[in-house]
Design an enzyme around this catalytic site. Structure first.
Site, PDB file in Angstrom:
ATOM      1  N   GLN A  35      32.991  53.268  34.962  1.00  0.00           N
ATOM      2  CA  GLN A  35      33.953  54.219  35.532  1.00  0.00           C
ATOM      3  C   GLN A  35      34.829  54.837  34.439  1.00  0.00           C
ATOM      4  O   GLN A  35      35.028  56.044  34.409  1.00  0.00           O
ATOM      5  CB  GLN A  35      34.825  53.492  36.575  1.00  0.00           C
ATOM      6  CG  GLN A  35      35.605  54.455  37.452  1.00  0.00           C
ATOM      7  CD  GLN A  35      36.720  53.774  38.236  1.00  0.00           C
ATOM      8  OE1 GLN A  35      37.056  52.598  37.986  1.00  0.00           O
ATOM      9  NE2 GLN A  35      37.308  54.481  39.173  1.00  0.00           N
ATOM     10  N   TYR A  47      38.648  36.798  37.329  1.00  0.00           N
ATOM     11  CA  TYR A  47      38.861  38.023  36.543  1.00  0.00           C
ATOM     12  C   TYR A  47      40.254  38.011  35.906  1.00  0.00           C
ATOM     13  O   TYR A  47      40.405  38.272  34.713  1.00  0.00           O
ATOM     14  CB  TYR A  47      38.696  39.209  37.492  1.00  0.00           C
ATOM     15  CG  TYR A  47      38.961  40.565  36.908  1.00  0.00           C
ATOM     16  CD1 TYR A  47      38.144  41.089  35.915  1.00  0.00           C
ATOM     17  CD2 TYR A  47      40.001  41.358  37.402  1.00  0.00           C
ATOM     18  CE1 TYR A  47      38.365  42.367  35.417  1.00  0.00           C
ATOM     19  CE2 TYR A  47      40.224  42.633  36.913  1.00  0.00           C
ATOM     20  CZ  TYR A  47      39.406  43.133  35.917  1.00  0.00           C
ATOM     21  OH  TYR A  47      39.635  44.400  35.433  1.00  0.00           O
ATOM     22  N   LYS A  99      41.247  37.934  31.965  1.00  0.00           N
ATOM     23  CA  LYS A  99      42.047  38.999  31.338  1.00  0.00           C
ATOM     24  C   LYS A  99      43.299  38.403  30.672  1.00  0.00           C
ATOM     25  O   LYS A  99      43.681  38.836  29.580  1.00  0.00           O
ATOM     26  CB  LYS A  99      42.436  40.071  32.362  1.00  0.00           C
ATOM     27  CG  LYS A  99      41.274  40.958  32.800  1.00  0.00           C
ATOM     28  CD  LYS A  99      40.749  41.815  31.656  1.00  0.00           C
ATOM     29  CE  LYS A  99      39.597  42.714  32.030  1.00  0.00           C
ATOM     30  NZ  LYS A  99      38.987  43.400  30.887  1.00  0.00           N
TER      31      LYS A  99
HETATM   32  C1  AKB Z   1      39.653  45.531  40.064  1.00  0.00           C
HETATM   33  O1  AKB Z   1      39.989  45.847  41.216  1.00  0.00           O
HETATM   34  O2  AKB Z   1      39.066  44.480  39.795  1.00  0.00           O
HETATM   35  C2  AKB Z   1      40.032  46.446  38.927  1.00  0.00           C
HETATM   36  C3  AKB Z   1      41.342  46.098  38.313  1.00  0.00           C
HETATM   37  C4  AKB Z   1      42.596  46.296  39.043  1.00  0.00           C
HETATM   38  O3  AKB Z   1      41.360  45.652  37.194  1.00  0.00           O
HETATM   39  N1  AKB Z   1      40.058  47.802  39.378  1.00  0.00           N
END
Ligand code: AKB
Length: 316
Positions: free
Chosen positions: A12, A143, A147
């Site tokens: 994206q 996630y 990060k």
């Molecule tokens: C997600 O929804 O995982 C991403 C983000 C907010 O990092 N768009």
């Protein structure tokens, strides 16, 4: 002369950032790479290679052979997908970043690195409104954990090895060119496509779930502004908060109805509701404004007019 490597050019962000970098640095100096084929506008305008960031050996050969000076590492498994394959997602998100940081430490020609972080670094114990740059961070998604760990590693490599790595905590990004894949904020892209294709949308978040969002042109501009800033002005070497707009599904649906009057939305929250509930509703970007003049142009109304116009053109 800069020679730039973009990892994840078919994603994206990559699909738009690559073209912007080519405008700035010359088509032949921006090397677009991905593990899948890129769109025609990328392959037609400059070098494109299939390259897997997890393949350390090929990566280092590539960087040396093409005399790369800057790397934008955009490949990642996003929040929703990461919950389905936690260990694999951790491995991909962390190992790919470590490969890039090590490369930057070893190869002298590499002057700058960009790596995206996310609002997912915050968690349920973070203040949710106007979330400050420095605050409680206890993410409870794979996630978000990857990060946050990545941010700590970026700061470590800067402090210890002087690697000039720069980063932004992106909010949900909205764009018409390339649809996002596997994120929690993706509903805010899907909703426009479905409104135009089918005049109805089933939302996987509840109507009042407010999240921070940003239109892609603002995100691209912020990324370039950060990367063009003097190194001495970059005081945050983990990642910067930035802020665009905040809205919930009910509000975006109302805005879409102004353009598509018979649009209908219904709600069927799934596992991504819990992810969204753990994230902030709005972000404080004062530190990015202070350090590198972060600014942002689009609100929900202005963005929606462009999204609807461009998706109509695309699907016509
Ligand atoms: C997600 O929804 O995982 C991403 C983000 C907010 O990092 N768009």
């Amino acid at each position: 002369m800069e020679r730039i490597l973009v990892i994840g050019c078919s994603g994206q962000i990559g699909s738009e950032l690559t073209l912007q970098l080519r405008n700035m640095y010359g088509n032949e100096n921006v090397f677009a790479t991905d593990i899948r084929q890129a769109a025609k506008d990328i392959t037609d305008t400059g070098p494109f290679y299939i390259l897997d960031v997890m393949d350390e050996k090929r990566l280092i050969h590539f960087v040396i052979r093409h005399k790369i000076t800057q790397i934008y590492h955009l490949a990642a498994v996003l929040s929703g997908n990461a919950e389905k394959i936690p260990l694999q997602a951790w491995d991909i998100n962390m190992q790919s970043l470590m490969n890039i940081l090590e490369l930057a430490r070893e190869v002298e020609d590499i002057r700058k690195i960009f790596w995206p972080s996310s609002i997912a670094v915050f968690g349920p114990t973070t203040p949710r409104v106007n979330t400050p740059q420095i605050t409680v961070m206890e993410p409870n998604t794979v996630y978000g954990i990857s990060k946050l760990a990545g941010e700590r590693w970026c700061e470590y490599y800067f402090n210890k090895y002087k690697v000039d790595v720069r980063s932004i905590r992106y909010p949900g990004l909205i764009s018409y060119k390339t649809e996002a894949g596997g994120g929690t904020t993706d509903y805010a892209v899907e909703i426009y496509y479905e409104a135009i294709r089918k005049r109805k949308y089933q939302c996987f978040l509840s109507p009042e779930t407010t999240l921070p969002m940003m239109f892609m042109p603002d995100a691209i501009k912020a990324t370039i502004d950060l990367m063009e800033a003097e190194a001495s002005d970059i005081k945050v070497r983990s990642s910067y908060n930035i802020s665009g707009m905040s809205f919930c599904p009910k509000e975006i649906a109302t805005e879409i109805k102004r353009h598509v009057p018979d649009f209908e939305i219904n709600y069927k929250p799934d596992f991504r509701q819990a992810i969204a509930d753990s994230w902030p509703q709005s972000i404080n970007a004062d530190v990015a404004v202070r350090d590198w003049n972060f600014s942002c142009e689009y609100d929900l109304g202005k963005m929606s007019s462009v999204m609807i116009r461009e998706i109509r053109k695309k699907l016509a």
